[in-house]
Design an enzyme around this catalytic site. Structure first.
Site, short mmCIF file in Angstrom:
data_model
loop_
_atom_site.label_atom_id
_atom_site.label_comp_id
_atom_site.label_asym_id
_atom_site.label_seq_id
_atom_site.Cartn_x
_atom_site.Cartn_y
_atom_site.Cartn_z
CG PHE A 78 -16.13 14.71 -27.07
CD1 PHE A 78 -15.96 15.80 -26.23
CD2 PHE A 78 -15.24 13.67 -26.97
CE1 PHE A 78 -14.93 15.84 -25.31
CE2 PHE A 78 -14.21 13.69 -26.05
CZ PHE A 78 -14.05 14.78 -25.21
CE1 TYR A 112 -4.07 1.88 0.19
CE2 TYR A 112 -2.76 3.34 1.57
CZ TYR A 112 -3.89 3.11 0.81
OH TYR A 112 -4.82 4.10 0.65
CG PHE A 135 -6.84 18.30 -24.35
CD1 PHE A 135 -6.86 17.73 -25.62
CD2 PHE A 135 -7.18 17.51 -23.26
CE1 PHE A 135 -7.22 16.40 -25.79
CE2 PHE A 135 -7.54 16.18 -23.43
CZ PHE A 135 -7.56 15.63 -24.70
CB THR A 136 -11.75 17.93 -24.10
OG1 THR A 136 -10.83 16.85 -24.00
CG2 THR A 136 -12.14 18.13 -25.56
NE ARG A 167 -10.31 15.58 -29.66
CZ ARG A 167 -11.05 15.16 -28.63
NH1 ARG A 167 -12.35 15.41 -28.59
NH2 ARG A 167 -10.51 14.49 -27.65
CG ASP A 188 -1.27 18.64 -21.68
OD1 ASP A 188 -0.64 17.56 -21.65
OD2 ASP A 188 -2.48 18.71 -21.93
CE LYS A 229 -3.80 10.61 -24.27
NZ LYS A 229 -4.01 11.92 -23.76
#
Ligand SMILES: *Cc1c(COP(=O)(O)O)cnc(C)c1O
Length: 469
Positions: A451, A74, A126-127, A384, A217, A260
Site C-alpha cells: 500500500f 553516545y 496490524f500491517t 485501509r 501493542d 502516536k
C-alpha cells in the site's frame, strides 16, 4: 464534552505553519501523477493532511524547550534516563529498550520470542506487526470478536478478544506453540476501537493458566484508557493515568510507537518485566537500532518523548483529542455518510463498500475513494482495505478483509474544529458525486507492504467534478 456546551482546543497557538490551497485542476493532475495512491502525493500539494496520526503531532512549548537540552552523548545520555523514568512511571514496566519507532520494537520482540512454526494470536492484524511475526516464521491468528468485522455493529469495546477463539487455538496447536498473545489497545485496523479492562483481565487470566505471555501493542493506549473511563462501569472517577497503570498490570510487556500517543515526531520502545527477555532485546538493539541507551533516537528526541509521555495522560488533553474525532464523525453521521460505528479514537473510518456500492472489492473501492477525496478538497486520507491487507503468503491470493475502509486520521493538536468542518464538507461533496468514481487496477505492486508504493489506474476513465476548495 459537556452535553450542551461548545468545546474548544485546550491550548492557544504560538507558532503557525502556513498551508496552501491548490486549484481543482492541479489536484486532479497531482492525483493521476501519484498513481491514485495518496501515499505518493507531495506534502506541499496537500491542504489538510489526514493521512496518518503517526509522527504528525504538534509538540508543546514544554517539549520544544526539552529539545534544547538534548544530551547527545553516545552513551548514558541524561535524556535517556528521563525517558526510562517516564516509561517506568506511566507504563509501569521494569525494563525498556528504546527503538527508532514502533516497528523497530516489533522486529526485536518478534525475533526474540517467535520460533518458526509458532502461532501468534492477535485482536485483528496490524500491517507491520504481522509482517514481523510472519517474517520470523509465525502464523498470525485473528481472535478479535466477530462484531469488529462489521462496520455497523455499535459495540462499546469492539477491540475485545473473543476468549473462545483463543481457547480454541490453544486446544488446537498447544500453548507451547504460542510464544505470546499480541493485544492491540486500541485496534487501529478495526477503526480505532478499544478493548475493555474486563477483557484485558480475562485474557491475562487465561494466558497465565497456560503460561503464555501477553504483549500489548500500546501505540494508542491512552486513547483506549479514555474510552474505558467514559464507557466501562467503575472507571468514570479514575484518571486516565490510573486506568493506564491497571491496563499494563495485565501485560508482560509492550511495543510502543512514540509517534502516536507520545506526542512526538519520531521514537518508540519495547518494554517488559522479564530480565531474561530484556537481555535478549539488548543483544539485538545494538544490531538494528543503536546503543541500549538511545536505540535510534537523538538525545533531544528522547527528551521530547519523556515530556510527551506526561502530557499524553493529561485528562483535559485526551478529552479534547477524542472529542475532536467524535465531532468530525458526528458531522458525517448527520449527513448520512456510511462510517464505522462507533467512531474510534484516532480517526473516522469511511465504509467504502457502502459509500461506493457500484465498485467491487477487487477494484479497490477504498483506494479510489481516498483518491477522490484528495481531488475534491485537497484532503489526504488513506486506504485501509484490500490493498493494505496484501496477499496470502502461501497462496499468493489477495486477502479479502471484510472491512474496506478509508481512514480519515486526525493528527494530535494540529488542526482546529474549523478544519474538521472543511473536511466534512469535502466528504459530503464526494458522496454526492460518488457515481462518477470508478474502479482501479494495479500498475505497480511491491511484494511487501504494497500500500505504501503501489500505483493504479482507472479501469474506465473517471468523470471529474467541481471540488469544495
Ligand atoms: C503505527 C503503528 C505501529 C508501527 O509503529 P511505527 O512507529 O509506525 O513503526 C504498530 N502498531 C500500530 C497499531 C500502529 O498504529
Amino acid at each position: 464534552m459537556g452535553k450542551d456546551r461548545i468545546f474548544a482546543e485546550p491550548f492557544r497557538i504560538k507558532v503557525v505553519e502556513p498551508i496552501k490551497m491548490s486549484t481543482q485542476q492541479e489536484r486532479w493532475g497531482n492525483m493521476k501523477d501519484a498513481g491514485y495512491n495518496t501515499f505518493l502525493l507531495k506534502s506541499k500539494d496537500v491542504y489538510i493532511d489526514l493521512l496518518t496520526d503517526s509522527g504528525t503531532s504538534a509538540m508543546s512549548d514544554n517539549q520544544w524547550s526539552g529539545i534544547m537540552i538534548g544530551d547527545e552523548a553516545y552513551a548514558g545520555s541524561e535524556n535517556w534516563f528521563a525517558l526510562e523514568d517516564a516509561v517506568r512511571d506511566i507504563y509501569g514496566f521494569k525494563y525498556i529498550t528504546p527503538t527508532h519507532q514502533g516497528r523497530g520494537a516489533e522486529n526485536i520482540l518478534s525475533t526474540i520470542m517467535i520460533n518458526p512454526g509458532d502461532y501468534v494470536p492477535g485482536n485483528m492484524y496490524f500491517t507491520t506487526t504481522r509482517f514481523h511475526q510472519e517474517k520470523n516464521g509465525a502464523t498470525f491468528v485473528d481472535i478479535i470478536i466477530d462484531q469488529a468485522h462489521n462496520s455497523e455493529a455499535e459495540d462499546p469495546f469492539k477491540g475485545n478478544v473473543d476468549l473462545q477463539k483463543l481457547r480454541d487455538l490453544i486446544d488446537r496447536v498447544g500453548a507451547e506453540k504460542i510464544p505470546y498473545v499480541s493485544l492491540a489497545v486500541t485496534v487501529n485496523m478495526a477503526g480505532g476501537q478499544p478493548v475493555s479492562m474486563k477483557n484485558m483481565r480475562e485474557v491475562k487470566e487465561l494466558c497465565t493458566q497456560h503460561k503464555i505471555p501477553v504483549m500489548y501493542d500500546a501505540t494508542r493506549c491512552v486513547e483506549n484508557a479514555y474510552f474505558i473511563q467514559q464507557r466501562e462501569a467503575g472507571y468514570a472517577a479514575k484518571s486516565v493515568r490510573e486506568i493506564l497503570k491497571e491496563m499494563f498490570s495485565y501485560a508482560d510487556g509492550c511495543t510502543m510507537s512514540g509517534k502516536k500517543d507520545c506526542l512526538v515526531n519520531i521514537g518508540g520502545f519495547l518494554a517488559m518485566n522479564s530480565e531474561e527477555l530484556y537481555q535478549k532485546a539488548t543483544e539485538l538493539v545494538v544490531v538494528y537500532e543503536g546503543m541500549p541507551s538511545y536505540g535510534g533516537m537523538a538525545g533531544r528526541d528522547m527528551e521530547a518523548m519523556a515530556r510527551g509521555i506526561y502530557e499524553m495522560v493529561d485528562d483535559a488533553y485526551i478529552k479534547y483529542r477524542i472529542s475532536q474525532v467524535q465531532y468530525l464523525g458526528q458531522k458525517l453521521i448527520e449527513a448520512g455518510i456510511p462510517i464505522v460505528r462507533p467512531v474510534g479514537g484516532h480517526a473516522v473510518f469511511l465504509d467504502a463498500r457502502r459509500f461506493l456500492e457500484h465498485i467491487p472489492q477487487e477494484q479497490f473501492p477504498a483506494q479510489a475513494l481516498a483518491a477522490a477525496i484528495y481531488a475534491d478538497g485537497g484532503v489526504r486520507t488513506m486506504e485501509r482495505g484490500i490493498v493494505s491487507a496484501g496477499r496470502d503468503k502461501n497462496t499468493g491470493e489477495n486477502h479479502q478483509p471484510k472491512l474496506e475502509l478509508v481512514r480519515v486520521t486526525i493528527p494530535r493538536r494540529v488542526y482546529t474544529l474549523s478544519h474538521m468542518d472543511v473536511v466534512a464538507e469535502c466528504i459530503k461533496n464526494v458522496y454526492t458525486n460518488r457515481q462518477k468514481i470508478k474502479g482501479l487496477k494495479f500498475v505497480y505492486e511491491a511484494p511487501q507492504l504494497r500500500f505504501f508504493t503501489a500505483r493504479f489506474k482507472p479501469i474506465v476513465p473517471w468523470e471529474e467534478w467541481e471540488g469544495t476548495v
